[in-house]
Design an enzyme around this catalytic site. Sequence first.
Site, PDB file in Angstrom:
ATOM      1  N   GLY A  16      18.290 -41.608  -0.905  1.00  0.00           N
ATOM      2  CA  GLY A  16      19.681 -41.479  -0.467  1.00  0.00           C
ATOM      3  C   GLY A  16      19.823 -40.383   0.576  1.00  0.00           C
ATOM      4  O   GLY A  16      19.155 -39.359   0.490  1.00  0.00           O
ATOM      5  N   ARG A  77      14.685 -47.236   1.391  1.00  0.00           N
ATOM      6  CA  ARG A  77      13.905 -47.339   0.160  1.00  0.00           C
ATOM      7  C   ARG A  77      12.798 -48.352   0.459  1.00  0.00           C
ATOM      8  O   ARG A  77      13.018 -49.310   1.194  1.00  0.00           O
ATOM      9  CB  ARG A  77      14.807 -47.762  -0.994  1.00  0.00           C
ATOM     10  CG  ARG A  77      15.894 -46.713  -1.238  1.00  0.00           C
ATOM     11  CD  ARG A  77      16.536 -46.791  -2.599  1.00  0.00           C
ATOM     12  NE  ARG A  77      17.034 -45.487  -3.028  1.00  0.00           N
ATOM     13  CZ  ARG A  77      18.246 -45.010  -2.764  1.00  0.00           C
ATOM     14  NH1 ARG A  77      19.107 -45.720  -2.086  1.00  0.00           N
ATOM     15  NH2 ARG A  77      18.603 -43.819  -3.193  1.00  0.00           N
ATOM     16  N   ASP A 108      14.138 -37.326  -6.304  1.00  0.00           N
ATOM     17  CA  ASP A 108      13.009 -37.383  -7.250  1.00  0.00           C
ATOM     18  C   ASP A 108      12.099 -38.584  -7.005  1.00  0.00           C
ATOM     19  O   ASP A 108      10.877 -38.467  -7.124  1.00  0.00           O
ATOM     20  CB  ASP A 108      13.489 -37.315  -8.702  1.00  0.00           C
ATOM     21  CG  ASP A 108      14.364 -38.482  -9.093  1.00  0.00           C
ATOM     22  OD1 ASP A 108      15.038 -39.053  -8.203  1.00  0.00           O
ATOM     23  OD2 ASP A 108      14.384 -38.827 -10.277  1.00  0.00           O
ATOM     24  N   THR A 131      18.982 -34.128  -1.810  1.00  0.00           N
ATOM     25  CA  THR A 131      19.796 -35.060  -2.603  1.00  0.00           C
ATOM     26  C   THR A 131      21.096 -34.377  -3.000  1.00  0.00           C
ATOM     27  O   THR A 131      21.083 -33.187  -3.338  1.00  0.00           O
ATOM     28  CB  THR A 131      19.047 -35.541  -3.867  1.00  0.00           C
ATOM     29  OG1 THR A 131      19.980 -36.197  -4.735  1.00  0.00           O
ATOM     30  CG2 THR A 131      18.386 -34.425  -4.641  1.00  0.00           C
ATOM     31  N   ASP A 133      22.648 -34.980  -5.624  1.00  0.00           N
ATOM     32  CA  ASP A 133      22.782 -34.990  -7.086  1.00  0.00           C
ATOM     33  C   ASP A 133      22.380 -33.679  -7.772  1.00  0.00           C
ATOM     34  O   ASP A 133      22.730 -33.465  -8.932  1.00  0.00           O
ATOM     35  CB  ASP A 133      21.921 -36.117  -7.687  1.00  0.00           C
ATOM     36  CG  ASP A 133      22.363 -37.498  -7.223  1.00  0.00           C
ATOM     37  OD1 ASP A 133      23.513 -37.619  -6.767  1.00  0.00           O
ATOM     38  OD2 ASP A 133      21.571 -38.446  -7.319  1.00  0.00           O
ATOM     39  N   ASP A 135      19.529 -32.935  -8.953  1.00  0.00           N
ATOM     40  CA  ASP A 135      18.860 -33.356 -10.183  1.00  0.00           C
ATOM     41  C   ASP A 135      17.356 -33.071 -10.178  1.00  0.00           C
ATOM     42  O   ASP A 135      16.590 -33.741 -10.855  1.00  0.00           O
ATOM     43  CB  ASP A 135      19.113 -34.857 -10.433  1.00  0.00           C
ATOM     44  CG  ASP A 135      18.600 -35.733  -9.297  1.00  0.00           C
ATOM     45  OD1 ASP A 135      18.214 -35.192  -8.247  1.00  0.00           O
ATOM     46  OD2 ASP A 135      18.594 -36.965  -9.470  1.00  0.00           O
ATOM     47  N   ARG A 177      24.212 -39.842 -10.863  1.00  0.00           N
ATOM     48  CA  ARG A 177      23.316 -40.632 -11.726  1.00  0.00           C
ATOM     49  C   ARG A 177      23.214 -40.021 -13.128  1.00  0.00           C
ATOM     50  O   ARG A 177      24.195 -39.948 -13.825  1.00  0.00           O
ATOM     51  CB  ARG A 177      21.950 -40.803 -11.075  1.00  0.00           C
ATOM     52  CG  ARG A 177      22.000 -41.872  -9.998  1.00  0.00           C
ATOM     53  CD  ARG A 177      20.650 -42.460  -9.751  1.00  0.00           C
ATOM     54  NE  ARG A 177      19.908 -41.632  -8.822  1.00  0.00           N
ATOM     55  CZ  ARG A 177      18.808 -42.023  -8.207  1.00  0.00           C
ATOM     56  NH1 ARG A 177      18.311 -43.211  -8.442  1.00  0.00           N
ATOM     57  NH2 ARG A 177      18.196 -41.235  -7.357  1.00  0.00           N
TER      58      ARG A 177
HETATM   59  P1  ATP Z   1      18.177 -40.149  -4.372  1.00  0.00           P
HETATM   60  O1  ATP Z   1      18.026 -39.227  -5.542  1.00  0.00           O
HETATM   61  O2  ATP Z   1      19.088 -39.583  -3.353  1.00  0.00           O
HETATM   62  O3  ATP Z   1      18.495 -41.567  -4.718  1.00  0.00           O
HETATM   63  P2  ATP Z   1      15.340 -40.681  -4.264  1.00  0.00           P
HETATM   64  O4  ATP Z   1      14.285 -40.054  -3.439  1.00  0.00           O
HETATM   65  O5  ATP Z   1      15.286 -40.407  -5.743  1.00  0.00           O
HETATM   66  O6  ATP Z   1      16.729 -40.249  -3.628  1.00  0.00           O
HETATM   67  P3  ATP Z   1      14.499 -43.410  -4.690  1.00  0.00           P
HETATM   68  O7  ATP Z   1      15.107 -44.673  -4.220  1.00  0.00           O
HETATM   69  O8  ATP Z   1      14.331 -43.212  -6.156  1.00  0.00           O
HETATM   70  O9  ATP Z   1      15.328 -42.256  -4.018  1.00  0.00           O
HETATM   71  O10 ATP Z   1      13.024 -43.290  -4.026  1.00  0.00           O
HETATM   72  C1  ATP Z   1      12.841 -43.400  -2.631  1.00  0.00           C
HETATM   73  C2  ATP Z   1      11.531 -44.084  -2.334  1.00  0.00           C
HETATM   74  O11 ATP Z   1      10.428 -43.326  -2.845  1.00  0.00           O
HETATM   75  C3  ATP Z   1      11.350 -45.463  -2.941  1.00  0.00           C
HETATM   76  O12 ATP Z   1      12.014 -46.486  -2.233  1.00  0.00           O
HETATM   77  C4  ATP Z   1       9.839 -45.630  -2.877  1.00  0.00           C
HETATM   78  O13 ATP Z   1       9.441 -46.003  -1.577  1.00  0.00           O
HETATM   79  C5  ATP Z   1       9.353 -44.205  -3.147  1.00  0.00           C
HETATM   80  N1  ATP Z   1       8.979 -44.088  -4.562  1.00  0.00           N
HETATM   81  C6  ATP Z   1       9.766 -43.868  -5.629  1.00  0.00           C
HETATM   82  N2  ATP Z   1       9.076 -43.898  -6.773  1.00  0.00           N
HETATM   83  C7  ATP Z   1       7.790 -44.192  -6.434  1.00  0.00           C
HETATM   84  C8  ATP Z   1       6.563 -44.410  -7.158  1.00  0.00           C
HETATM   85  N3  ATP Z   1       6.522 -44.335  -8.493  1.00  0.00           N
HETATM   86  N4  ATP Z   1       5.449 -44.713  -6.449  1.00  0.00           N
HETATM   87  C9  ATP Z   1       5.473 -44.787  -5.101  1.00  0.00           C
HETATM   88  N5  ATP Z   1       6.592 -44.615  -4.376  1.00  0.00           N
HETATM   89  C10 ATP Z   1       7.728 -44.315  -5.014  1.00  0.00           C
END
Ligand code: ATP
Length: 328
Positions: A16, A77, A108, A131, A133, A135, A177
């Site tokens: 995000g 993503r 995360d 982020t 959040d 978190d 979340r």
């Molecule tokens: P936000 O907290 O703002 O949503 P975020 O970084 O947690 O941000 P996610 O959609 O959970 O957002 O993760 C972003 C990208 O990180 C995913 O689309 C994927 O490409 C990669 N990613 C997440 N988890 C994994 C994993 N277990 N293995 C490999 N890549 C991952």
Amino acid sequence: MVDYSIKSIGVLTSGGDAPGMNAAIRSVTRAAIFNNMRVFGIYRGYKGLISNEIEEFKTNSVSNIIQQGGTILKTARSAEFMDPEGRKVAFENMQKHGIDALVVIGGDGSLTGASIFGNEYDIPIVGLPGTIDNDLNGTDVTIGYDTALNTIMQSVDKIRDTATSHERLFFIEVMGRNCGFLALNSAIAAGAEAAIIPEISLKKDQLGELIEQGFRKSKNSSIILVTEGEITGGALQLAERVKQEYPQYDVRVSILGHLQRGGSPSAQDRILASRMGIAAIQALLENQRNVMIGIRENEIDYVPFKRAIKKEREISEELREVLLISSI
Ligand code: ATP
């Protein structure tokens, strides 16, 4: 002798978007150039690393962006990056450009991906917590959180005007979340009556308690902040429950949605992002890898990815008490 020094880094934003990501990109870019490294901007997060959307950045590539919300690198993503085959292509693209190390700005999920990728290909990767959040563990605040908090506070102030005029009960849903920081702190800042947050919803029926208290009858309007998501049930579901059981209340719902992510970053977020960006390059120079830059008691800290992405983050009892007492 083999030279292991980092000559070239890639920077990307993932997950995000959050206000302050641009300030972080700017600071990472300039700190790297200051230290005689080449910098590559990777567009659309891991997705762009796989589809090779990579461009060399100079100091002026990041001019005039510190005040802008969103991310000039775009974010996305990527399901492909979850797969070893996708990560192989990502690694090959890094090699093609001669990128030795990565700075990943995201939440995360993004840092989980960074940790897996870094271990798999032995790449130095440093993360920045980007982020709204708040978190992530090991840092008091994340980039974007302060701006989002201020945006929510200003929105709640506006809703308060109509809530008071009509003597209504408002449920206002905010992002976060599984994490109640935005709801709890914006409730305090906007003088709301309560916050329904996931950390507590797991243990007890917060709405039930509020109903029992009559939403503090002495007041002519009530505002309750609710964290989005399944754990709390979200604002619509909570409002429906009140409508069914207590038709005497004039209930309304406002879901703040994506407006919480946008806008020019606050001074605090710009400064935080600038400090963290420079610390990320410093960390790479010190041979750190698989760490997120955190901030604890106003000092920069290196937090191992494993600790940063650990799910449970405690909500402060003191903050809950501040809300409880200040809203009687
Ligand atoms: P936000 O907290 O703002 O949503 P975020 O970084 O947690 O941000 P996610 O959609 O959970 O957002 O993760 C972003 C990208 O990180 C995913 O689309 C994927 O490409 C990669 N990613 C997440 N988890 C994994 C994993 N277990 N293995 C490999 N890549 C991952």
